[in-house]
Design an enzyme around this catalytic site. Structure first.
Site, short mmCIF file in Angstrom:
data_model
loop_
_atom_site.label_atom_id
_atom_site.label_comp_id
_atom_site.label_asym_id
_atom_site.label_seq_id
_atom_site.Cartn_x
_atom_site.Cartn_y
_atom_site.Cartn_z
N ARG A 1 3.87 0.74 2.75
CA ARG A 1 2.66 0.78 1.92
C ARG A 1 1.39 0.70 2.78
NH1 ARG A 1 -0.37 -3.24 -1.45
NH2 ARG A 1 -1.13 -2.13 -3.31
N HIS B 1 8.60 4.04 -3.79
CA HIS B 1 8.78 2.90 -4.70
C HIS B 1 10.26 2.62 -4.97
CE1 HIS B 1 4.42 3.18 -6.46
NE2 HIS B 1 4.46 2.65 -5.26
N ASN C 1 -5.97 -3.31 -2.09
CA ASN C 1 -5.40 -4.04 -0.95
C ASN C 1 -5.52 -5.56 -1.04
OD1 ASN C 1 -4.67 -1.65 0.38
ND2 ASN C 1 -6.68 -1.45 1.34
N HIS D 1 -1.62 3.34 2.70
CA HIS D 1 -2.99 2.93 2.39
C HIS D 1 -3.92 3.18 3.56
CE1 HIS D 1 -2.49 0.40 -1.51
NE2 HIS D 1 -1.69 1.46 -1.49
#
Length: 309
Positions: free
Chosen positions: A45, A176, A77, A49
């Protein structure tokens, strides 16, 4: 191969200047995941990001300073991005072996690849040669990262504006298959979907019940965690897509993939063909990891990933 990758980045970039790089990164990721299984998803992740905000330039790793507000406290975040210490640790070991040679952006890219592989997912070669940004932007992170309650149309728009396509949206959402989400990101689906006072009718009934027990309808459950893939929580596999077909996608943005004719057939294919998903996931990760990279004389090689030199 993506032509964007071939002209700027190179699979052999550090072969002469830091031959031990991949070993050092793999060992660092391995020990972090051995210590906490969930860290594999956190590193993946963190790389997402980073790349989806002004490119893969390690801007997400910069701490706020008195003059700049970085990305760590942006809404997507804050209190959820994690794994910074793991990257610090790997970077320190890389600096010992090859001082001022390897960028934080490349370390994060390799760490995400190794995290997926260690969780049982595919392995793919990673082209290298990214350099680190000199700035970070909280407002850019707030604007460019997708929210789990955003319409699929908007999410697709954010991906295509960066040069990714609809298939990338579906395949990268498959990340995911590991990790957890805080109740606050999906709680409206359980109790008050679209202000109806009722749960999301798309949710499988027994799945709904189990989620309501993890996330009771009170504020103090907001930070409780539920697995994004309740079938094989820690294994990187294609069960995420099977869950979607069973109306057991955790986030609204996940479940939405089955309700749109541009994405539904791909969900079905990945649920049936794990090998296809693995192959496409590696290819989309290479595409994403080539977005907006700094190369050549742009940016710098940070000595400490949290601060500009």
């Amino acid at each position: 191969m993506n032509p964007l990758v071939s002209c700027q980045l190179d699979y052999k970039f550090y072969d002469d200047t830091c031959p031990s790089l991949t070993k050092i990164v793999r060992l660092g990721v391995w020990s972090a995941v051995a210590n906490e299984t969930r860290m594999a998803a956190s590193l993946l992740r963190l790389h997402f990001h980073d790349c989806l905000v002004n490119g893969c330039d390690a801007s997400v790793l910069l701490d706020d300073t008195s003059t700049t507000k970085g990305e760590k406290n942006a809404l997507p975040n804050r209190n959820s991005a994690r794994g910074f210490e793991v990257i610090d640790n790997i970077k320190a070991n890389v600096e010992k072996a090859c001082p001022s040679i390897v960028s934080c952006a490349d370390i994060l890219t390799l760490a995400a690849r190794d995290a997926v592989f260690l969780a049982g997912g595919p392995f793919w070669p990673v082209p290298l040669g990214r350099r680190d940004s000199l700035t970070a932007s909280e407002s850019a992170a707030n604007q460019q990262l997708s929210s789990p309650i955003e319409p699929l149309e908007n999410i697709i728009g954010k991906f295509t504006s960066k040069g990714l396509d609809i298939q990338d949206v579906v395949v990268l959402s498959g990340g995911h298959t590991i990790g957890f989400a805080q109740c606050s990101t999906f709680k409206t689906r359980l109790f008050n979907f679209s202000s109806t006072g009722q749960p999301d009718p798309a949710l499988d009934a027994s799945f709904l019940e189990s989620l309501q027990s993890i996330c009771p309808n009170q504020v103090d459950s907001d930070t409780n965690l539920a697995p994004l893939d309740s079938a094989t929580t820690y294994r990187f596999d294609n069960a995420y897509y099977t869950n979607l077909l069973n109306n057991s996608g955790l986030l609204q943005s996940d479940q939405a993939l089955t309700g749109d004719n541009r994405t539904a057939s791909t969900v079905l294919n990945y649920s049936k063909y794990p090998y296809l998903f693995n192959k496409d996931f590696g290819a989309s990760m290479v595409n994403m990891a080539s977005l907006g990279v700094l190369t050549g004389k742009d940016g710098e090689i940070r000595k400490n990933c949290r601060v500009v030199n």
